[in-house]
Design an enzyme around this catalytic site. Structure first.
Site, PDB file in Angstrom:
ATOM      1  CE  LYS A  69      33.591  34.175  36.341  1.00  0.00           C
ATOM      2  NZ  LYS A  69      34.225  35.424  36.127  1.00  0.00           N
TER       3      LYS A  69
ATOM      4  CE  LYS B  36      35.579  35.884  39.374  1.00  0.00           C
ATOM      5  NZ  LYS B  36      36.075  37.056  38.664  1.00  0.00           N
TER       6      LYS B  36
HETATM    7  C1  PBG Z   1      37.769  38.799  36.378  1.00  0.00           C
HETATM    8  C2  PBG Z   1      37.069  37.703  35.689  1.00  0.00           C
HETATM    9  C3  PBG Z   1      37.488  36.386  35.523  1.00  0.00           C
HETATM   10  C4  PBG Z   1      36.497  35.748  34.779  1.00  0.00           C
HETATM   11  C5  PBG Z   1      35.507  36.677  34.510  1.00  0.00           C
HETATM   12  N1  PBG Z   1      35.866  37.878  35.102  1.00  0.00           N
HETATM   13  C6  PBG Z   1      38.765  35.739  35.898  1.00  0.00           C
HETATM   14  C7  PBG Z   1      39.157  35.568  37.286  1.00  0.00           C
HETATM   15  O1  PBG Z   1      38.465  35.921  38.236  1.00  0.00           O
HETATM   16  O2  PBG Z   1      40.271  35.065  37.462  1.00  0.00           O
HETATM   17  C8  PBG Z   1      36.529  34.314  34.355  1.00  0.00           C
HETATM   18  C9  PBG Z   1      35.592  33.943  33.248  1.00  0.00           C
HETATM   19  C10 PBG Z   1      35.857  32.616  32.636  1.00  0.00           C
HETATM   20  O3  PBG Z   1      36.643  31.802  33.120  1.00  0.00           O
HETATM   21  O4  PBG Z   1      35.225  32.351  31.600  1.00  0.00           O
HETATM   22  N2  PBG Z   1      37.842  39.960  35.598  1.00  0.00           N
END
Ligand code: PBG
Length: 327
Positions: free
Chosen positions: A252, A199
């Site tokens: 992601k 991520k």
């Molecule tokens: C954290 C989380 C995020 C997203 C999914 N889970 C946000 C982040 O890490 O700031 C982002 C998903 C998206 O942008 O569609 N709980």
């Protein structure tokens, strides 16, 4: 001048739609798609998310209806995010058995049964008043190990309420091991873990922070999320999560990281998911609204490309719409 014989003619197989369909190397099916959904406590009507046209913060009732439509379209699953009415320093609504996600999970688990997999995002940022994914020290740092205790407790609360797959997205070191241990100890050995293993600290999450009301109140997430400059590091993260007991791994965002999706796919033998995140969604919707691109074709091309890069499962806010188009 005559052409050299035999002449290579790749165009022969592109001549008709039937030929193109028959020789397509990548296929997209409704079951490959997972719909991320938001449920918010204390609202009477679903609230549109301004930066994500077509996406809503749901009430419990509107969530049930939208989840039913997704299942009917044949999506593989849904992944649920909750927005509590009250946030605090430790995100206590996240593991409250009567918290909004747990209530909504019980609804969906009984409504959907086996029609689609009910999954949950497992993090703290939607639940903390400071908007960070963990416990924050006085100095404003995110404490890894104190956060793991919270994640362990949230995992059990979500499993108890009916989540079949928990997806830890906070990027704390050791989170998969802590969650696996907690689930097993509490009698949830069958609850699976989808690691958000890879991520990145990405600007593409911008619109999500409106949808989940979780913009950090200070600082950012770059002490725990990955630097977009790094690729080898993603494999280290993936192997750590697999060692710790992850059943599936995720990359992601998706679109700007297709090289990483491919490298992970080639390196592991578990299902690989990729998350087409809020910014990817918003950019296509915005350009289409201006008439600058063909919306439907761009959506399907973006999803096909994520599958072609090697993702078995694609999380996308277009899951229901795309599944309908595919069936
Ligand atoms: C954290 C989380 C995020 C997203 C999914 N889970 C946000 C982040 O890490 O700031 C982002 C998903 C998206 O942008 O569609 N709980």
């Amino acid at each position: 001048m005559s052409a050299q014989f035999p002449v290579a003619r790749p165009r022969r197989l592109r001549r008709t739609p039937a030929l193109r369909r028959m020789v397509a190397e990548t296929r997209l099916a409704p079951a490959d798609l997972v719909l991320p959904m938001f449920v918010k406590e204390g609202i009477a009507e679903p609230q549109p998310v301004a930066s994500m046209p077509g996406v809503f913060q749901h009430t419990r009732d509107s969530l049930r209806k939208a989840a039913h439509e997704a299942a009917e379209a044949g999506v593989g699953g849904i992944i649920l995010f909750g927005i509590p009415a009250v946030k605090d320093g430790t995100g206590s609504a996240a593991d409250d058995p009567d918290g909004i996600v747990q209530l909504a999970l019980r609804d969906l688990a009984s409504d959907l049964g086996d029609a689609a997999v009910v999954m949950t995002d497992l993090c703290l940022d939607e639940y903390t008043d400071h908007g960070h994914c963990g416990i924050v020290t006085g100095a404003g740092e995110i404490e890894n190990d104190a956060t793991l205790e919270r994640y362990a407790s949230i995992a059990v609360a979500q499993a108890e309420a009916g989540s079949a797959v928990v997806g830890p997205s906070g990027m704390m070191d050791g989170q998969v091991a802590a969650i696996r241990r907690a689930l097993d100890t509490a009698g949830f050995a069958d609850t699976a873990i989808l690691g958000y293993s890879v991520k990145y600290a990405s600007a593409y999450y911008g619109p999500f922070r409106d949808a989940a009301e979780c913009a950090p109140q200070f600082g950012d997430r770059s002490t725990h999320q990955q630097d977009p400059a790094n690729a080898d590091e993603s494999l280290r993260e993936v192997f750590l999560d697999l060692d710790e007991g992850a059943d599936m791994v995720m990359v992601k965002p998706a679109g700007a990281y297709l090289d990483i999706v491919r490298r992970v796919r080639d390196a592991v033998d578990v299902p690989v998911a990729a998350y087409q995140v809020s910014g990817e969604y918003a950019m296509i919707e915005a350009a289409a609204e201006k008439g600058w691109i063909d919306r439907d074709r761009t959506i399907m091309e973006s999803l096909t490309s994520i599958r072609r890069a090697g993702a078995d499962i694609v999380l996308t806010y277009w899951a229901t719409e795309a599944a309908r188009r595919l069936s």
